[in-house]
Design a protein around this motif. Structure first.
Motif, PDB file in Angstrom:
ATOM      1  N   SER A  10     -16.855  29.729-166.697  1.00  0.00           N
ATOM      2  CA  SER A  10     -16.125  29.654-167.965  1.00  0.00           C
ATOM      3  C   SER A  10     -16.174  31.019-168.633  1.00  0.00           C
ATOM      4  O   SER A  10     -17.262  31.562-168.839  1.00  0.00           O
ATOM      5  CB  SER A  10     -16.773  28.592-168.867  1.00  0.00           C
ATOM      6  N   MET A  11     -14.998  31.557-168.942  1.00  0.00           N
ATOM      7  CA  MET A  11     -15.004  32.858-169.632  1.00  0.00           C
ATOM      8  C   MET A  11     -15.048  32.676-171.145  1.00  0.00           C
ATOM      9  O   MET A  11     -15.757  33.404-171.839  1.00  0.00           O
ATOM     10  CB  MET A  11     -13.762  33.665-169.241  1.00  0.00           C
ATOM     11  N   TYR A  12     -14.312  31.681-171.682  1.00  0.00           N
ATOM     12  CA  TYR A  12     -14.199  31.526-173.135  1.00  0.00           C
ATOM     13  C   TYR A  12     -14.823  30.225-173.653  1.00  0.00           C
ATOM     14  O   TYR A  12     -14.646  29.884-174.813  1.00  0.00           O
ATOM     15  CB  TYR A  12     -12.733  31.601-173.550  1.00  0.00           C
ATOM     16  N   GLY A  13     -15.494  29.472-172.780  1.00  0.00           N
ATOM     17  CA  GLY A  13     -16.253  28.318-173.250  1.00  0.00           C
ATOM     18  C   GLY A  13     -15.613  26.951-173.103  1.00  0.00           C
ATOM     19  O   GLY A  13     -16.273  25.930-173.306  1.00  0.00           O
ATOM     20  N   HIS A  14     -14.323  26.892-172.753  1.00  0.00           N
ATOM     21  CA  HIS A  14     -13.678  25.575-172.648  1.00  0.00           C
ATOM     22  C   HIS A  14     -14.250  24.769-171.487  1.00  0.00           C
ATOM     23  O   HIS A  14     -14.603  23.600-171.633  1.00  0.00           O
ATOM     24  CB  HIS A  14     -12.160  25.743-172.492  1.00  0.00           C
ATOM     25  N   ILE A  15     -14.338  25.413-170.341  1.00  0.00           N
ATOM     26  CA  ILE A  15     -14.880  24.709-169.169  1.00  0.00           C
ATOM     27  C   ILE A  15     -16.358  24.380-169.380  1.00  0.00           C
ATOM     28  O   ILE A  15     -16.837  23.315-168.962  1.00  0.00           O
ATOM     29  CB  ILE A  15     -14.652  25.561-167.892  1.00  0.00           C
ATOM     30  N   THR A  81      -7.971  28.237-164.854  1.00  0.00           N
ATOM     31  CA  THR A  81      -6.844  28.717-164.046  1.00  0.00           C
ATOM     32  C   THR A  81      -6.642  30.221-164.182  1.00  0.00           C
ATOM     33  O   THR A  81      -6.759  30.769-165.278  1.00  0.00           O
ATOM     34  CB  THR A  81      -5.550  28.025-164.535  1.00  0.00           C
ATOM     35  N   PHE A  83      -3.410  32.414-162.888  1.00  0.00           N
ATOM     36  CA  PHE A  83      -2.121  32.427-162.191  1.00  0.00           C
ATOM     37  C   PHE A  83      -1.926  31.149-161.363  1.00  0.00           C
ATOM     38  O   PHE A  83      -1.517  31.185-160.200  1.00  0.00           O
ATOM     39  CB  PHE A  83      -2.000  33.682-161.323  1.00  0.00           C
ATOM     40  N   GLY A  84      -2.269  30.019-161.974  1.00  0.00           N
ATOM     41  CA  GLY A  84      -2.014  28.715-161.349  1.00  0.00           C
ATOM     42  C   GLY A  84      -3.021  28.301-160.301  1.00  0.00           C
ATOM     43  O   GLY A  84      -2.860  27.246-159.664  1.00  0.00           O
ATOM     44  N   SER A 116      -9.288  24.055-166.558  1.00  0.00           N
ATOM     45  CA  SER A 116      -8.758  24.423-167.871  1.00  0.00           C
ATOM     46  C   SER A 116      -7.607  25.385-167.660  1.00  0.00           C
ATOM     47  O   SER A 116      -7.706  26.304-166.840  1.00  0.00           O
ATOM     48  CB  SER A 116      -9.851  25.099-168.706  1.00  0.00           C
ATOM     49  N   GLY A 118      -4.357  27.612-169.929  1.00  0.00           N
ATOM     50  CA  GLY A 118      -3.942  28.018-171.264  1.00  0.00           C
ATOM     51  C   GLY A 118      -2.874  27.078-171.789  1.00  0.00           C
ATOM     52  O   GLY A 118      -2.941  26.610-172.925  1.00  0.00           O
ATOM     53  N   THR A 119      -1.903  26.776-170.935  1.00  0.00           N
ATOM     54  CA  THR A 119      -0.719  26.036-171.398  1.00  0.00           C
ATOM     55  C   THR A 119      -0.442  24.804-170.546  1.00  0.00           C
ATOM     56  O   THR A 119      -1.039  24.620-169.479  1.00  0.00           O
ATOM     57  CB  THR A 119       0.525  26.945-171.342  1.00  0.00           C
ATOM     58  N   GLY A 122       0.842  25.431-167.144  1.00  0.00           N
ATOM     59  CA  GLY A 122       0.124  26.581-166.584  1.00  0.00           C
ATOM     60  C   GLY A 122      -0.634  26.331-165.295  1.00  0.00           C
ATOM     61  O   GLY A 122      -1.193  27.281-164.726  1.00  0.00           O
TER      62      GLY A 122
HETATM   63  C1  FMN Z   1      -5.983  36.819-165.776  1.00  0.00           C
HETATM   64  C2  FMN Z   1      -5.711  35.477-166.395  1.00  0.00           C
HETATM   65  C3  FMN Z   1      -4.780  34.640-165.809  1.00  0.00           C
HETATM   66  C4  FMN Z   1      -4.494  33.409-166.377  1.00  0.00           C
HETATM   67  N1  FMN Z   1      -3.570  32.599-165.767  1.00  0.00           N
HETATM   68  C5  FMN Z   1      -3.227  31.437-166.357  1.00  0.00           C
HETATM   69  C6  FMN Z   1      -2.244  30.590-165.770  1.00  0.00           C
HETATM   70  O1  FMN Z   1      -1.700  30.840-164.702  1.00  0.00           O
HETATM   71  N2  FMN Z   1      -1.913  29.457-166.420  1.00  0.00           N
HETATM   72  C7  FMN Z   1      -2.483  29.109-167.616  1.00  0.00           C
HETATM   73  O2  FMN Z   1      -2.128  28.080-168.172  1.00  0.00           O
HETATM   74  N3  FMN Z   1      -3.461  29.868-168.165  1.00  0.00           N
HETATM   75  C8  FMN Z   1      -3.849  31.013-167.564  1.00  0.00           C
HETATM   76  N4  FMN Z   1      -4.831  31.779-168.116  1.00  0.00           N
HETATM   77  C9  FMN Z   1      -5.582  31.252-169.290  1.00  0.00           C
HETATM   78  C10 FMN Z   1      -6.925  30.662-168.842  1.00  0.00           C
HETATM   79  O3  FMN Z   1      -6.724  29.639-167.910  1.00  0.00           O
HETATM   80  C11 FMN Z   1      -7.738  30.175-170.045  1.00  0.00           C
HETATM   81  O4  FMN Z   1      -8.216  31.330-170.712  1.00  0.00           O
HETATM   82  C12 FMN Z   1      -8.878  29.309-169.601  1.00  0.00           C
HETATM   83  O5  FMN Z   1      -8.386  28.057-169.172  1.00  0.00           O
HETATM   84  C13 FMN Z   1      -9.905  29.068-170.677  1.00  0.00           C
HETATM   85  O6  FMN Z   1     -11.029  28.462-170.070  1.00  0.00           O
HETATM   86  P1  FMN Z   1     -12.477  29.035-170.373  1.00  0.00           P
HETATM   87  O7  FMN Z   1     -12.621  29.032-171.877  1.00  0.00           O
HETATM   88  O8  FMN Z   1     -13.433  28.058-169.759  1.00  0.00           O
HETATM   89  O9  FMN Z   1     -12.595  30.409-169.803  1.00  0.00           O
HETATM   90  C14 FMN Z   1      -5.161  33.008-167.554  1.00  0.00           C
HETATM   91  C15 FMN Z   1      -6.123  33.842-168.134  1.00  0.00           C
HETATM   92  C16 FMN Z   1      -6.406  35.070-167.558  1.00  0.00           C
HETATM   93  C17 FMN Z   1      -7.447  35.956-168.207  1.00  0.00           C
END
Ligand code: FMN
Length: 205
Positions: A10-15, A81, A83-84, A116, A118-119, A122
């Protein structure tokens, strides 16, 4: 006792928030549960540029600890995720399992996946689906949650992450959205659901 390992990045805490719920769910079934994060592969400089907060306190599944995977009856993997598809940190962990792959030590173990994105478009499903290749090569048995969390899974009133493959959450394009109660509940359900199956499978029930 049936052993469940939850392994996440997890980079930002959601996972991480979802992982804690998966752990709670598995513990509710009386299983022995351990939570590990995978090693970071990005430099501190890059993490700073990406505004990544400090890592959680959970132990890191270093190479020396891979026996934890061998000892587990089921392993539930959580990752965001990129890039999917799964993030490179989790892929690097899988790529470091050559010794366990070659010796077949993970063959027949149960595995689950939560994600997790972003969208909404996604990659909730593509991230889980493309991760199954890792499990197949290792001989692990993928346990999807299907639609076992009840009829609210069909609701369209609010955005809800997750799919038939497993639990999921949406972080929002800027990462500001937090896992909803429903998504956290679904993560907990995934932990208990896989734990129940693992107990049956390992003959502890
Ligand atoms: C390099 C990069 C690529 C990403 N690619 C996608 C993507 O393809 N689709 C999407 O919905 N979110 C994408 N994201 C957003 C991440 O999935 C999102 O920050 C993550 O789900 C948050 O989970 P975390 O808080 O556990 O890190 C990307 C983020 C980064 C930094």
């Amino acid at each position: 006792m049936t052993k469940i390992l939850v392994v996440y990045y997890s980079m930002y805490g959601h996972i991480k928030k979802m992982a804690d719920q998966v752990v709670e769910g598995a513990k509710s079934e009386g299983c022995e549960v351990e939570l590990y994060q995978v090693p970071e592969t990005l430099s501190d400089d890059i993490l700073k540029l990406l505004k990544a907060p400090p890592k959680p306190d959970d132990p890191v599944l270093q190479f020396e600890l891979h026996n934890k995977l061998v000892e587990a009856d089921a392993v539930i993997f959580g990752f965001p995720t990129r890039f999917g598809m799964m993030c490179a940190q989790m892929k690097a962990m899988f790529d470091s399992l050559g010794h366990l792959w070659q010796s077949g030590q993970l063959v027949g173990k149960l595995a689950g996946i939560f994600v997790s994105t972003g969208t909404q478009g996604g990659g909730q499903e593509t991230t889980a689906l493309t991760a199954i290749t890792q499990l197949a090569h290792l001989g692990m048995i993928f346990v999807p949650t299907g639609y076992s969390y009840g009829s609210d899974m069909f609701g369209l009133k609010e955005p809800q992450g997750g799919s038939a493959y497993g639990a999921g959450t949406f972080a929002g394009a800027d990462g500001s959205r937090q896992p909803s109660e429903f998504e956290l509940g679904r993560a907990k359900h995934q932990g208990s659901y896989i734990a129940k199956i693992a107990k049956k499978y390992s003959g502890n029930q």
